[in-house]
Design a protein around this motif. Structure first.
Motif, PDB file in Angstrom:
ATOM      1  N   GLY A 196      -0.101  12.542   5.793  1.00 15.76           N
ATOM      2  CA  GLY A 196      -0.643  13.916   6.872  1.00 15.76           C
ATOM      3  C   GLY A 196      -1.853  13.548   7.477  1.00 15.76           C
ATOM      4  O   GLY A 196      -2.410  14.439   8.262  1.00 15.76           O
ATOM      5  N   LYS A 197      -2.801  12.488   7.288  1.00 11.29           N
ATOM      6  CA  LYS A 197      -4.055  12.143   7.772  1.00 11.29           C
ATOM      7  C   LYS A 197      -3.901  11.296   8.929  1.00 11.29           C
ATOM      8  O   LYS A 197      -3.393  10.076   8.629  1.00 11.29           O
TER       9      LYS A 197
ATOM     10  N   PHE B 259       1.003  -1.202   0.111  1.00 13.66           N
ATOM     11  CA  PHE B 259       0.023  -0.045  -0.135  1.00 13.66           C
ATOM     12  C   PHE B 259       0.893   1.343  -0.063  1.00 13.66           C
ATOM     13  O   PHE B 259       0.716   2.320  -0.764  1.00 13.66           O
ATOM     14  N   LEU B 260       1.929   1.345   0.891  1.00 13.97           N
ATOM     15  CA  LEU B 260       2.759   2.650   0.963  1.00 13.97           C
ATOM     16  C   LEU B 260       3.651   2.636  -0.294  1.00 13.97           C
ATOM     17  O   LEU B 260       3.755   3.832  -0.629  1.00 13.97           O
ATOM     18  N   LEU B 261       4.204   1.582  -0.864  1.00 18.19           N
ATOM     19  CA  LEU B 261       4.944   1.668  -1.996  1.00 18.19           C
ATOM     20  C   LEU B 261       4.260   1.984  -3.337  1.00 18.19           C
ATOM     21  O   LEU B 261       4.441   2.834  -4.125  1.00 18.19           O
ATOM     22  N   ARG B 262       3.117   1.166  -3.577  1.00 16.76           N
ATOM     23  CA  ARG B 262       2.396   1.208  -4.832  1.00 16.76           C
ATOM     24  C   ARG B 262       0.830   1.312  -4.887  1.00 16.76           C
ATOM     25  O   ARG B 262       0.321   1.213  -5.643  1.00 16.76           O
ATOM     26  N   ASP B 263       0.277   2.016  -3.650  1.00 16.52           N
ATOM     27  CA  ASP B 263      -0.936   2.242  -3.392  1.00 16.52           C
ATOM     28  C   ASP B 263      -1.669   1.021  -3.870  1.00 16.52           C
ATOM     29  O   ASP B 263      -2.895   0.952  -4.217  1.00 16.52           O
TER      30      ASP B 263
ATOM     31  N   SER C  94      10.786  -2.455   7.112  1.00 18.80           N
ATOM     32  CA  SER C  94      11.446  -1.474   6.361  1.00 18.80           C
ATOM     33  C   SER C  94      10.988  -1.552   4.893  1.00 18.80           C
ATOM     34  O   SER C  94      10.757  -2.791   4.549  1.00 18.80           O
ATOM     35  N   LEU C  95      10.711  -0.492   4.237  1.00 18.58           N
ATOM     36  CA  LEU C  95      10.267  -0.626   2.894  1.00 18.58           C
ATOM     37  C   LEU C  95      11.470  -1.035   1.864  1.00 18.58           C
ATOM     38  O   LEU C  95      12.691  -0.535   2.309  1.00 18.58           O
ATOM     39  N   ALA C  96      11.015  -1.595   0.960  1.00 15.31           N
ATOM     40  CA  ALA C  96      12.246  -2.087  -0.168  1.00 15.31           C
ATOM     41  C   ALA C  96      12.635  -0.838  -0.793  1.00 15.31           C
ATOM     42  O   ALA C  96      11.940   0.052  -1.223  1.00 15.31           O
ATOM     43  N   ALA C  97      14.193  -1.077  -1.188  1.00 17.80           N
ATOM     44  CA  ALA C  97      14.474   0.132  -2.024  1.00 17.80           C
ATOM     45  C   ALA C  97      13.738  -0.028  -3.341  1.00 17.80           C
ATOM     46  O   ALA C  97      13.648  -0.625  -4.038  1.00 17.80           O
ATOM     47  N   SER C  98      13.491   1.259  -3.895  1.00 17.32           N
ATOM     48  CA  SER C  98      12.779   1.446  -5.376  1.00 17.32           C
ATOM     49  C   SER C  98      13.403   2.679  -6.035  1.00 17.32           C
ATOM     50  O   SER C  98      13.911   3.486  -5.349  1.00 17.32           O
ATOM     51  N   ASP C  99      13.209   2.842  -7.275  1.00 17.95           N
ATOM     52  CA  ASP C  99      13.796   3.790  -8.014  1.00 17.95           C
ATOM     53  C   ASP C  99      12.519   4.824  -8.062  1.00 17.95           C
ATOM     54  O   ASP C  99      12.859   6.015  -8.007  1.00 17.95           O
TER      55      ASP C  99
ATOM     56  N   HIS D 282       2.733   6.556  -0.714  1.00 21.92           N
ATOM     57  CA  HIS D 282       2.265   7.293   0.241  1.00 21.92           C
ATOM     58  C   HIS D 282       3.340   7.230   1.326  1.00 21.92           C
ATOM     59  O   HIS D 282       4.144   6.461   1.501  1.00 21.92           O
ATOM     60  N   LYS D 283       3.110   8.282   2.381  1.00 26.33           N
ATOM     61  CA  LYS D 283       3.932   8.335   3.440  1.00 26.33           C
ATOM     62  C   LYS D 283       3.709   8.418   4.650  1.00 26.33           C
ATOM     63  O   LYS D 283       2.481   8.688   5.193  1.00 26.33           O
TER      64      LYS D 283
END
Length: 507
Positions: free
Chosen positions: A339-340, A98-102, A249-254, A259-260
């Motif tokens: 921010g929510k 969800f955080l990386l790719r929605d 931890s999130l995987a490294a991505s280009d 989402h933050k």
């Protein structure tokens, strides 16, 4: 010196019960002792939860396990040894997707989220997958492919698998094959970068220019103490299993993440400036959660209820350890996405543990299984804080209720222990489960222990009378023994350590 002050609710005719929210009984079958904590030191509350007590706001209660309909056993997990289960990995993968790719799981709902959380009840140790040995994958040569073309058979739809094509591979096998290919490609590059070191002292992997040490209180000291926190939990164990932090931890991505996620630990009592500034958002989220998930009516979700239940705390803030993000006391952990505010975890920071009180979240985010995710984040926080204080090693999850299926999921955080209601010793949960299958109330500790005799510490029990703290022996000399039944019951429930420190209000 700050002393705890409590008011015990003694019932001469025996403790009364009330309806149960776990089994749904409308009769007075849920039975517990209770007291009101006007003020409570973190040390005293730590000892109280190790005697089976819990707090709800400023009200403290201790279930009568041999009489209540759904016995509630205090459960804790040794955070430093925590091993993540397969279902918990699935929750973190879903959150990271969800955080990386929605990426949102289709058809997600609050009911589905509860089902996933319930599946976490399987033993972490048993559900942990073993490392899979690499298997060779055969690749057809060009000659074989040419020969196969000449012997191709015509296939009509509906007649079964096409014999001219290789059998389908499982997704797990394909992932393993891709991983092996990445490791094979990475190995030569690593070999080129690695140079032999003249001796062990010059090897960067073994050299420690700023060695750490432990002081008499078990705290990590020295210039290199921060590097311990950044490396010690990010190493694969000797059995090849990854630690919790690697999955969080999130995987490294280009590409930048879709989402933050931000997390903030906010002091709730006494309320900090940030807590007050975000109070309306927290209350709105609590109200939305209670009405959607627990189907509460509007009048049950009032601001007064929210403050009394989740904001007010009797805990006296105490200075924390060096390097900690907070002091001892009561906090709200806020989770923000872009921010929510989407989730709030209510926790207590105590001398030996992080104690989870409650969690509420935006039902629109049920697809990330917020309850499990917040528990894993709280475990992560416990492990980080352990690095500065080696006595801070436990994560308390409240009560484990074996007779209530929906509450068994807490046993899925390995390694967990249950508090024996008779010896007040913690026992690993695995040997407890067969006993609880036979009887919902049982002694969990097999080792013989000497029975407690409250008379040994009754006279030294501290009481508050006419604004003066005194041992009960002195109160007896002044007022007689009319309070004996109340003080005896109270002293037996809180134990000798707390009884000698905490003041029992007697007028």
């Amino acid at each position: 010196m700050d002393r705890s002050i409590t008011e015990y609710f003694y019932e001469p005719d025996g403790v009364k019960g009330h309806s149960c929210g776990y089994c749904g009984s409308k009769e007075d079958t849920s039975i517990s002792h209770g007291m009101w904590a006007h003020r409570l030191t973190c040390e005293d509350y730590q000892d109280l939860i190790d005697r089976g007590w819990r707090r709800s706001g400023k009200y403290c209660y201790k279930p009568v396990l041999d009489r209540t309909c759904c016995p509630q056993y205090t459960i804790r997990c040794k955070a430093i040894e925590f091993r993540i289960s397969k279902s918990q990995k699935t929750v973190l993968k879903r959150m990271n997707d969800f955080l990386l790719r929605d990426k949102r799981r289709e058809g997600s709902s609050a009911e589905e989220s509860a089902k996933v959380q319930a599946t976490s009840s399987s033993s972490c140790g048993e559900s942990e997958t073993k490392p899979v040995q690499p298997t060779a994958t055969s690749v057809p040569s060009s000659e074989d492919s040419t020969a196969s073309k000449s012997t191709e058979k015509a296939v009509t739809p509906g007649s079964g698998p096409d014999p001219n094509k290789p059998p389908c591979r499982k997704a797990k096998e394909l992932r393993r094959m891709r991983k092996q290919q990445k490791l094979a490609a990475k190995a030569p590059a690593e070999a080129e970068r690695t140079e032999p070191s003249p001796d062990k002292h010059s090897n960067p992997t073994t050299a420690r220019p700023n060695p750490t040490r432990e002081d008499k209180d078990g705290r990590v000291t020295g210039k290199d103490s921060s590097s311990v926190s950044s490396t010690s939990f990010l190493e694969v164990g000797p059995d090849g299993k990854k630690p919790l932090e690697m999955f969080l931890s999130l995987a490294a991505s280009d590409k930048p993440p879709a989402h933050k996620l931000e997390m903030k630990l906010v002091r709730s009592s006494p309320p900090s400036a940030e807590f007050q500034a975000t109070f309306r958002d927290s209350y709105s989220l609590y109200r939305k959660y209670q009405m959607a998930v627990h189907h509460d009516t509007e009048d049950k979700c009032s601001e007064k209820t929210f403050r009394r239940f989740l904001c007010d705390s009797p805990l006296v803030p105490t200075k924390g350890e060096a390097g900690w993000p907070c002091d001892y006391g009561s906090y709200h952990q806020h989770y923000y996405v872009d921010g929510k505010l989407i989730m709030v975890g209510v926790v207590d920071i105590l001398p030996k543990c992080l104690s989870s009180v409650y969690v509420f979240y935006d039902p629109d985010y049920s697809f990330i299984t917020p309850g499990v995710y917040s528990a894993l984040r709280e475990l992560e926080l416990t492990r980080k804080m352990y690095l500065q204080c080696q006595t801070f090693e436990y994560y308390y999850m409240g009560y484990y209720i074996h007779s209530c299926q929906k509450m068994r999921y807490k046993g899925g955080y390995f390694p967990s222990c249950l508090l024996c209601p008779e010896s007040y010793r913690f026992v690993p949960i695995e040997p407890c489960k067969p006993k609880l299958d036979v009887s919902k109330y049982t002694r969990l500790n097999d080792a013989p222990t000497e029975p407690e005799a409250v008379e040994r510490w009754l006279n030294s029990t501290m009481v508050l009378f006419e604004q003066q703290g005194m041992p009960y022996q002195i109160f007896r000399a002044i007022c007689g023994d009319r309070q004996d039944p109340k003080v005896k019951e109270y002293a037996s429930l809180v134990g000798p350590k707390v009884a000698s420190r905490m003041l029992l209000f007697l007028g």
